[in-house]
Design a protein around this motif. Structure first.
Motif, PDB file in Angstrom:
ATOM      1  N   ILE A  41       1.532  11.674   3.878  1.00 46.32           N
ATOM      2  CA  ILE A  41       0.508  10.282   3.553  1.00 46.32           C
ATOM      3  C   ILE A  41      -0.308  10.250   4.693  1.00 46.32           C
ATOM      4  CG2 ILE A  41       2.181   9.516   1.710  1.00 46.32           C
ATOM      5  CD1 ILE A  41       2.637   7.272   3.373  1.00 46.32           C
ATOM      6  N   ASP A  53      -2.761   7.119   6.625  1.00 46.28           N
ATOM      7  CA  ASP A  53      -2.603   5.781   6.894  1.00 46.28           C
ATOM      8  C   ASP A  53      -3.607   4.862   5.718  1.00 46.28           C
ATOM      9  OD1 ASP A  53      -3.447   3.039   7.987  1.00 46.28           O
ATOM     10  OD2 ASP A  53      -3.021   3.736  10.010  1.00 46.28           O
ATOM     11  N   ARG A  54      -2.995   4.235   5.111  1.00 47.41           N
ATOM     12  CA  ARG A  54      -3.586   3.522   4.117  1.00 47.41           C
ATOM     13  C   ARG A  54      -4.914   2.618   4.417  1.00 47.41           C
ATOM     14  NH1 ARG A  54       1.198  -0.444   1.754  1.00 47.41           N
ATOM     15  NH2 ARG A  54       1.290  -1.943   3.345  1.00 47.41           N
ATOM     16  N   ARG A  55      -4.837   2.138   5.565  1.00 47.98           N
ATOM     17  CA  ARG A  55      -5.856   1.295   6.122  1.00 47.98           C
ATOM     18  C   ARG A  55      -7.142   2.157   6.418  1.00 47.98           C
ATOM     19  NH1 ARG A  55      -2.016  -0.559  11.364  1.00 47.98           N
ATOM     20  NH2 ARG A  55      -1.981   1.836  11.069  1.00 47.98           N
ATOM     21  N   VAL A  94      -7.699   4.881   4.624  1.00 49.31           N
ATOM     22  CA  VAL A  94      -8.092   5.565   3.312  1.00 49.31           C
ATOM     23  C   VAL A  94      -8.833   4.239   2.396  1.00 49.31           C
ATOM     24  CG1 VAL A  94      -7.366   6.279   0.950  1.00 49.31           C
ATOM     25  CG2 VAL A  94      -6.338   6.832   3.035  1.00 49.31           C
ATOM     26  N   ASP A  95      -8.304   2.998   2.586  1.00 46.39           N
ATOM     27  CA  ASP A  95      -8.976   2.007   1.959  1.00 46.39           C
ATOM     28  C   ASP A  95     -10.642   1.635   2.574  1.00 46.39           C
ATOM     29  OD1 ASP A  95      -6.639   1.601   0.406  1.00 46.39           O
ATOM     30  OD2 ASP A  95      -5.936   0.131   1.332  1.00 46.39           O
ATOM     31  N   PRO A 143      -4.391   6.982  -3.440  1.00 49.89           N
ATOM     32  CA  PRO A 143      -3.711   5.952  -3.232  1.00 49.89           C
ATOM     33  C   PRO A 143      -2.793   5.590  -4.541  1.00 49.89           C
ATOM     34  CG  PRO A 143      -6.089   5.653  -2.835  1.00 49.89           C
ATOM     35  CD  PRO A 143      -5.970   7.121  -3.555  1.00 49.89           C
ATOM     36  N   PRO A 159       2.295   7.219  -2.948  1.00 51.83           N
ATOM     37  CA  PRO A 159       0.868   6.554  -2.773  1.00 51.83           C
ATOM     38  C   PRO A 159       0.365   7.049  -1.722  1.00 51.83           C
ATOM     39  CG  PRO A 159       2.693   5.144  -3.603  1.00 51.83           C
ATOM     40  CD  PRO A 159       3.288   6.474  -3.441  1.00 51.83           C
ATOM     41  N   TYR A 160      -1.032   7.548  -1.597  1.00 53.19           N
ATOM     42  CA  TYR A 160      -1.730   7.604  -0.385  1.00 53.19           C
ATOM     43  C   TYR A 160      -1.275   9.118  -0.088  1.00 53.19           C
ATOM     44  CZ  TYR A 160      -3.543   2.982  -0.371  1.00 53.19           C
ATOM     45  OH  TYR A 160      -4.144   1.919  -0.612  1.00 53.19           O
ATOM     46  N   SER A 218       0.313   0.663   7.678  1.00 55.80           N
ATOM     47  CA  SER A 218      -0.418   1.804   7.565  1.00 55.80           C
ATOM     48  C   SER A 218       0.534   2.359   6.479  1.00 55.80           C
ATOM     49  CB  SER A 218       0.105   2.846   8.674  1.00 55.80           C
ATOM     50  OG  SER A 218       1.544   3.010   8.986  1.00 55.80           O
ATOM     51  N   GLY A 219       1.524   1.953   5.891  1.00 54.26           N
ATOM     52  CA  GLY A 219       2.460   2.836   4.644  1.00 54.26           C
ATOM     53  C   GLY A 219       3.534   3.332   5.563  1.00 54.26           C
TER      54      GLY A 219
END
Length: 535
Positions: free
Chosen positions: A313, A315-317, A319-320, A334, A385-386, A492-493
């Protein structure tokens, strides 16, 4: 120095047609065979490159994604440790002087240097008639030597910009090409950088008026060129703060390499034939590494247990923060259901679902099935997710071999923009980044960034997004002197339980664990190195 000699023993192990040591340097054709051996050694399992190698590391298949694995950009979602990939992520490989990662990385790079020396010393001796083809072989040899030394000093030495390069210990510089080899002590970081610069200038000069091998397609970009030399010069200069040289070399390196369109960018980064590719290994089917490959470690489409059980995955920070108008956002999912009951975050399976998009188990299962169908996954693949689909097999759901890309035009735009900004040229930096940024996001506007500080943060964002999964995280963190914090700003996830001490890492200037340990076997074998030389 504990590296392989170019006697028959090595040549018979080299993954190409074997020739005797006596004849290896007799003519251009045989020299090209040695060069082809270096090319193929970049992606072959290490035991085929030198005695003492190990099947657990297929050289650049491992070293390229390792940069993002160490930096925490390529995030593991579950507990899987094939090829010590989890241990490397947890910083339990490069910090150990007896680990496979530490040892084989060192020996592979010196193996490249040995064979580059072999070609350079023979050609520069003046015993052969200079031809355009011979000049190209020499240019490639100098480029390879520079590449290997840059790789070594950036991993086994303190970062140039965060230390004192004139006194910080680097790596041994070797010029020998015949046995018995003479071991050397560690040169300083500055001395190694000076040698790299000299080699790159020699390579660029040698490529002038030269004649490349008569190959085309994906194989052509496995051969080194003046563009590769300029690209390496841009990397070298950027890492040492020579901003003007970095900007100039980057602009030269990317000439003639058109930026990818949306369809190409989303095609998986699995082929040298993409328009942006300046250099990459053309992996041939007869010498594939199967479950040792880059895509086994980093993609989510390869049919192997590291992938099926541990979807990677982003880092969701990051991607967002991608604008909706930027098509690169599309390769990250996500809202993918967490179908892995062994997921590190404990939210795997319908029973633990936390996504309100899926109100019923049927909706949850349908979303999993749609992802598998869309991206060619097998029934055994898990989703998370992500998860990403930036890196994809050309034949998803298989174990087929794919090319490994080392240098793209996009990187050169990023280097030029960063270098110009470091020179205080905000307008020039914006202009340098503009072609890349607008190609990815039609609504991108430089007017959003009014200060050097804000634009620097944006350049770093573009680096992380554009080059995600291609291995630049480690050297970027060192150049920017940035640590790792998976828990900051919403997280970050990544799982702290899974990542252990690597969940947070102090910045390189205060944390020597960013520097690779020298192999203990090298310290034991090299009379010019002692335990006090250990990082």
């Amino acid at each position: 120095m504990s590296i392989t000699s170019c006697e028959e023993e090595f040549l018979e192990r080299r993954p190409t047609d074997a020739i005797s040591a006596t004849d290896a340097l007799a003519n251009e054709d045989n020299m090209q065979l040695i060069l082809d051996g270096i090319h193929r050694g970049l992606y072959s399992q290490s035991q085929t490159v030198f005695p003492g190698g190990d099947t657990g590391r297929a050289n650049n298949h491992y070293w390229v994604p390792l940069g993002d694995n160490l930096a925490g950009d390529l995030i593991h979602s579950a507990n899987a440790n094939n090829l010590s990939w989890r241990s490397a992520m947890q910083w339990n490989e490069h910090t150990q002087p007896t680990s496979l990662t530490t040892e084989i990385f060192w020996y592979h790079r010196y193996n490249i240097i040995l064979h580059a020396n072999l070609l350079i010393n023979e050609i520069e001796s003046g015993t052969l008639t200079e031809t355009a083809r011979l000049k190209h072989i020499l240019g490639q040899a100098y480029t390879y030597r520079a590449y290997a030394y840059l790789s070594l000093v950036q991993h086994y030495g303190r970062g140039y910009l965060i230390g004192d390069p004139a006194s910080d210990p680097g790596v041994p510089i070797l010029f020998s090409s015949e046995t018995p080899f003479t071991s050397q002590p560690r040169s300083t970081v500055q001395e190694v950088y000076t040698q790299i610069g000299s080699d790159l200038d020699a390579a660029i000069s040698s490529f002038e008026g030269s004649e490349p091998p008569g190959v085309g397609g994906a194989a052509a970009k496995a051969q080194l060129s003046v563009d590769v030399a300029q690209g390496l010069k841009a990397r070298w200069a950027l890492s040492k703060g020579d901003w003007a040289t970095a900007a100039e070399a980057a602009a030269k390196a990317r000439e003639g390499y058109a930026l990818l369109g949306e369809d190409e960018w989303k095609s998986g980064f699995n082929s040298n034939e993409l328009s942006e590719v300046i250099w990459g290994s053309n992996v041939i089917a007869a010498e594939t590494t199967f479950f040792r490959s880059y895509f086994y470690l980093a993609s989510n489409t390869f049919n192997g247990s590291q992938v099926r059980n541990n979807p990677k995955i982003a880092d969701r920070r990051m991607v967002d923060a991608i604008p909706e108008s930027d098509y690169r956002k599309d390769v990250f999912l996500p809202d993918a259901p967490n179908s892995n009951t062994s997921a590190a975050n404990g939210n795997g399976g319908w029973e633990n679902n936390t996504n309100p998009l899926y109100e019923t188990e049927e909706e949850f299962d349908a979303a999993v099935a749609e992802i598998k169908s869309t991206y060619g996954l097998t029934s055994g693949h898990n989703t998370h997710p992500y998860m990403h689909f930036k890196l994809k097999n050309a034949n998803p759901g298989s174990i087929d071999p794919d090319d490994v890309i080392y240098m793209r035009a996009s990187e050169m735009y990023l280097i030029e923009a960063e270098a110009k900004l470091m020179m205080g040229d905000l307008a020039g930096a914006k202009e340098a980044l503009k072609p890349l940024a607008e190609a990815r996001d039609e609504e991108w506007s430089a007017d959003e960034f009014n200060t050097e500080e804000s634009f620097f943060e944006h350049i770093k964002f573009q680096w992380r997004l554009e080059m995600w999964g291609e291995g630049f995280g480690y050297t970027n963190h060192i150049r920017w002197d940035e640590g790792i914090d998976h828990g900051a700003n919403g997280g970050s996830g990544a799982s702290e339980v899974l990542y252990q001490d690597a969940f947070q890492m102090d910045k390189p200037s205060t944390n020597d664990d960013w520097i690779f340990k020298i192999p203990q076997a090298e310290i034991n074998a090299n009379p010019n190195l002692s335990p006090s030389d250990q990082n």
